[in-house]
Write a protein that holds these residues in place. Structure first.
Motif, PDB file in Angstrom:
ATOM      1  N   UNK A  25      67.032  -7.801  41.454  1.00 28.74           N
ATOM      2  CA  UNK A  25      66.143  -8.940  41.691  1.00 28.74           C
ATOM      3  C   UNK A  25      66.670 -10.193  41.013  1.00 28.74           C
ATOM      4  N   UNK A  26      67.195 -10.033  39.795  1.00 28.46           N
ATOM      5  CA  UNK A  26      67.752 -11.184  39.081  1.00 28.46           C
ATOM      6  C   UNK A  26      68.955 -11.739  39.831  1.00 28.46           C
ATOM      7  N   UNK A  27      69.802 -10.857  40.368  1.00 28.18           N
ATOM      8  CA  UNK A  27      70.949 -11.306  41.154  1.00 28.18           C
ATOM      9  C   UNK A  27      70.522 -12.085  42.382  1.00 28.18           C
ATOM     10  N   UNK A  28      69.497 -11.587  43.088  1.00 23.87           N
ATOM     11  CA  UNK A  28      68.998 -12.284  44.276  1.00 23.87           C
ATOM     12  C   UNK A  28      68.439 -13.654  43.906  1.00 23.87           C
ATOM     13  N   UNK A  29      67.637 -13.703  42.840  1.00 23.08           N
ATOM     14  CA  UNK A  29      67.054 -14.978  42.406  1.00 23.08           C
ATOM     15  C   UNK A  29      68.142 -15.969  42.002  1.00 23.08           C
ATOM     16  N   UNK A  30      69.149 -15.483  41.286  1.00 20.58           N
ATOM     17  CA  UNK A  30      70.243 -16.356  40.864  1.00 20.58           C
ATOM     18  C   UNK A  30      70.991 -16.916  42.069  1.00 20.58           C
ATOM     19  N   UNK A  31      71.242 -16.066  43.062  1.00 21.94           N
ATOM     20  CA  UNK A  31      71.928 -16.521  44.275  1.00 21.94           C
ATOM     21  C   UNK A  31      71.140 -17.589  45.009  1.00 21.94           C
ATOM     22  N   UNK A  32      69.817 -17.398  45.090  1.00 25.44           N
ATOM     23  CA  UNK A  32      68.970 -18.399  45.749  1.00 25.44           C
ATOM     24  C   UNK A  32      69.027 -19.721  44.992  1.00 25.44           C
ATOM     25  N   UNK A  33      68.914 -19.646  43.670  1.00 21.94           N
ATOM     26  CA  UNK A  33      68.915 -20.871  42.863  1.00 21.94           C
ATOM     27  C   UNK A  33      70.231 -21.626  43.024  1.00 21.94           C
ATOM     28  N   UNK A  34      71.351 -20.904  42.972  1.00 26.47           N
ATOM     29  CA  UNK A  34      72.663 -21.550  43.086  1.00 26.47           C
ATOM     30  C   UNK A  34      72.810 -22.202  44.461  1.00 26.47           C
ATOM     31  N   UNK A  35      72.414 -21.500  45.519  1.00 29.58           N
ATOM     32  CA  UNK A  35      72.557 -22.067  46.867  1.00 29.58           C
ATOM     33  C   UNK A  35      71.651 -23.282  47.055  1.00 29.58           C
ATOM     34  N   UNK A  36      70.436 -23.220  46.511  1.00 27.46           N
ATOM     35  CA  UNK A  36      69.522 -24.362  46.634  1.00 27.46           C
ATOM     36  C   UNK A  36      70.009 -25.553  45.821  1.00 27.46           C
ATOM     37  N   UNK A  37      70.582 -25.263  44.655  1.00 25.47           N
ATOM     38  CA  UNK A  37      71.140 -26.353  43.848  1.00 25.47           C
ATOM     39  C   UNK A  37      72.303 -27.020  44.582  1.00 25.47           C
ATOM     40  N   UNK A  38      73.191 -26.208  45.146  1.00 24.23           N
ATOM     41  CA  UNK A  38      74.311 -26.781  45.900  1.00 24.23           C
ATOM     42  C   UNK A  38      73.822 -27.506  47.143  1.00 24.23           C
ATOM     43  N   UNK A  39      72.693 -27.035  47.705  1.00 23.36           N
ATOM     44  CA  UNK A  39      72.159 -27.662  48.901  1.00 23.36           C
ATOM     45  C   UNK A  39      71.682 -29.085  48.685  1.00 23.36           C
ATOM     46  N   UNK A  40      71.385 -29.454  47.430  1.00 26.30           N
ATOM     47  CA  UNK A  40      70.962 -30.825  47.135  1.00 26.30           C
ATOM     48  C   UNK A  40      72.037 -31.825  47.540  1.00 26.30           C
TER      49      UNK A  40
END
Length: 537
Positions: A224-239
């Protein structure tokens, strides 16, 4: 919920060293992992208490007095709170495998911001059906990958299958990044989904089979932590895509890098000792146990492995028809029902609608709003990491779904009843964040963890494949119909239904889920399998 099912393995008299039913492959090569030299000196302590025997049929059946056959867990608090570093030898192997969940999370969020720029550049701007297809074909690939994963893991083991399944994921990411037409993008997204579908099944199995019993829940929460981290990184890059229309290509190229790291890292990770036993590679299994769990655990673990194989069968080619037989049918029912309830409790709908909720209170950047949601999700996953081996799976599931229900009803109250507009918006934000946090602390990680724990060694891959297939179908249906339901009935009735399903999921968890905390997979299987006789006192 303080009552739990209590398990006891039958008395085992056959030593693994005297077993002749399996071929010992002395020529197999299991190289010492570099991870072993870093952590092999760490002392491993696993608390294992003797438990009473109960069959799965007993906890499924409803007794006349209205109570389930569950007994209070009597493991001492001293053992639960014992601070040692027994998790450390296993940690680098589990962390490497959980990188596939990072990829899963990254590809969930990678299309969130740039989809408008992608549609404009590739010529399907304004076509909502094609925009939806770019997202949904990922789920179609994941469904097919999940179905086929069990056959691969039976033959090749988790380690090799994870490596092979990551190849289409890497190819799909690069193909999507280079796409000059819709067909190339769709093919790339499908390949990514195919790899994700296999990996999400395998990682849960792999972590459950290589982790020490005492820390299996905490290490499983790394998914779950890996999934959350991946989402956060992709959303941050999406900015950055808001100011650069071609940035989405860079993001997709970046997504291939963790794939290369996963393939390389799994080359140095160990194979599941349980799969090695089924494959007849007993020496290799013993070596893995000694390196990860400690020398004192080798004899008992090998005895349990061999006892299960002798009773349940060591054949590596299990059949799908075995899921129709007890106790596999009941575990498959529980697995499918848990994922169905998880998805229809509305997590993906709430995540989708959260950006509009934030927009109402002045957060106009959808990427920033989604990033707030991602951080909340991550905080909940950290809570699960701490609590899941202390409070147990069942209690965490019940508490999580109760929190999700309260959160949804809070949002419904804020929307439906007249009050100050600012207060209404603030309550909506609070309810949304509470919902995401309580999901991440229980319903998210515990669902994927408890299914392989309840499954038998022989059918674990098949049951996980079936359960995740239910997950992907429900995921697709929620994504397909959510906005139409909101448009037809309004937000409040839809969210109220999510809260109602959450209450149903809490009741289901109380009724059907038995506690697996602190018990080895073999102890659990011996307790649930009707082929094992009860232990004589």
């Amino acid at each position: 919920m303080t009552l739990t099912a209590v398990f006891t393995p039958p008395a085992i008299t056959t030593k693994y060293s005297n077993t002749t039913s399996l071929h010992i492959n002395t020529s197999s090569t299991l190289i010492y992992s570099p991870f072993h030299f870093l952590f092999s000196s760490t002392k491993l302590t696993i608390c294992a208490a003797k438990k009473k025997h109960h069959h799965l049929s007993e906890f499924i059946s409803h007794k006349p007095d209205g109570e389930n056959i569950r007994m209070q867990d009597k493991e001492s608090s001293e053992d639960d709170d014992d601070d040692d570093l027994g998790w450390l030898p296993c940690f680098p192997h589990v962390l490497t495998a959980s990188m596939s969940n990072f990829l899963f999370g990254f590809h969930i969020g990678v299309m969130n911001g740039p989809i408008v720029a992608i549609a404009h550049e590739l010529g399907f701007e304004g076509n909502t059906i094609l925009e939806g297809l770019v997202v949904s074909i990922f789920i179609a690939g994941a469904f097919l990958g999940g179905i086929t994963s069990s056959s691969l893991v039976d033959k090749l083991g988790c380690r090799r299958t994870l490596q092979l399944a990551t190849i289409p994921l890497i190819v799909g990411a690069i193909l999507s990044a280079q796409a000059h037409g819709l067909d190339e993008l769709l093919l790339g997204r499908f390949l990514v989904g195919l790899g994700i579908g296999v990996n999400t099944v395998l990682v849960s199995i792999y972590i459950s089979e290589v982790s020490p019993t005492k820390y299996r829940g905490s290490l499983g929460s790394l998914c779950q932590i890996g999934t959350c981290t991946g989402i956060i990184v992709s959303l941050f890059l999406g900015i950055f895509s808001e100011n650069d229309s071609s940035w989405w290509r860079t993001m997709l190229y970046i997504s291939s890098l963790p794939g290369f790291a996963l393939v390389t890292g799994m080359q140095f990770a160990v194979e599941s000792p349980r799969w090695l036993c089924k494959a007849g590679r007993l020496d290799d299994a013993e070596l893995v146990i000694r390196n990860l769990w400690g020398s004192s655990k080798v004899e008992k673990a090998m005895e349990e492995f061999q006892s299960v194989i002798k009773t349940d069968g060591g054949d590596l080619h299990s059949r799908w028809s075995e899921l129709l037989e007890e106790p596999n049918s009941k575990v498959a029912f529980i697995g499918g029902a848990l994922f169905l309830l998880q998805q229809f409790a509305g997590i993906n709908g709430v995540l989708y609608f959260s950006s509009l909720t934030f927009h109402d209170v002045g957060i106009t950047s959808s990427a920033l709003a989604s990033l707030c949601v991602g951080v909340t999700n991550f905080a909940g996953a950290l809570g699960a990491l701490y609590l899941i081996d202390r409070q147990g799976r069942q209690r965490l599931l019940i508490g999580s779904y109760m929190g999700m229900a309260i959160s949804m009803f809070l949002v419904v109250y804020a929307i439906s009843f007249p009050m100050d507009e600012v207060l209404s918006h603030n309550l909506s934000i609070l309810g949304t964040l509470m919902y995401i946090f309580t999901f991440a602390i229980g319903a998210g990680p515990a669902t994927g963890l408890i299914i392989p724990e309840l499954s038998s060694s022989r059918t674990r891959g098949k049951i996980m494949s079936f359960s995740f297939s239910v997950h992907w179908v429900c995921n697709f249906l929620i994504g397909l119909f959510f906005l139409d339901l909101v448009k037809t009935f309004g937000v409040a009735p839809v969210y109220a239904s999510f809260g109602s399903v959450s209450l149903l999921a809490a009741a289901f968890s109380s009724r059907y889920i038995v506690e697996t905390k602190g018990r080895s997979l073999e102890e659990i299987e011996m307790s649930l399998n009707l082929n094992f006789p009860p232990k004589e006192k």
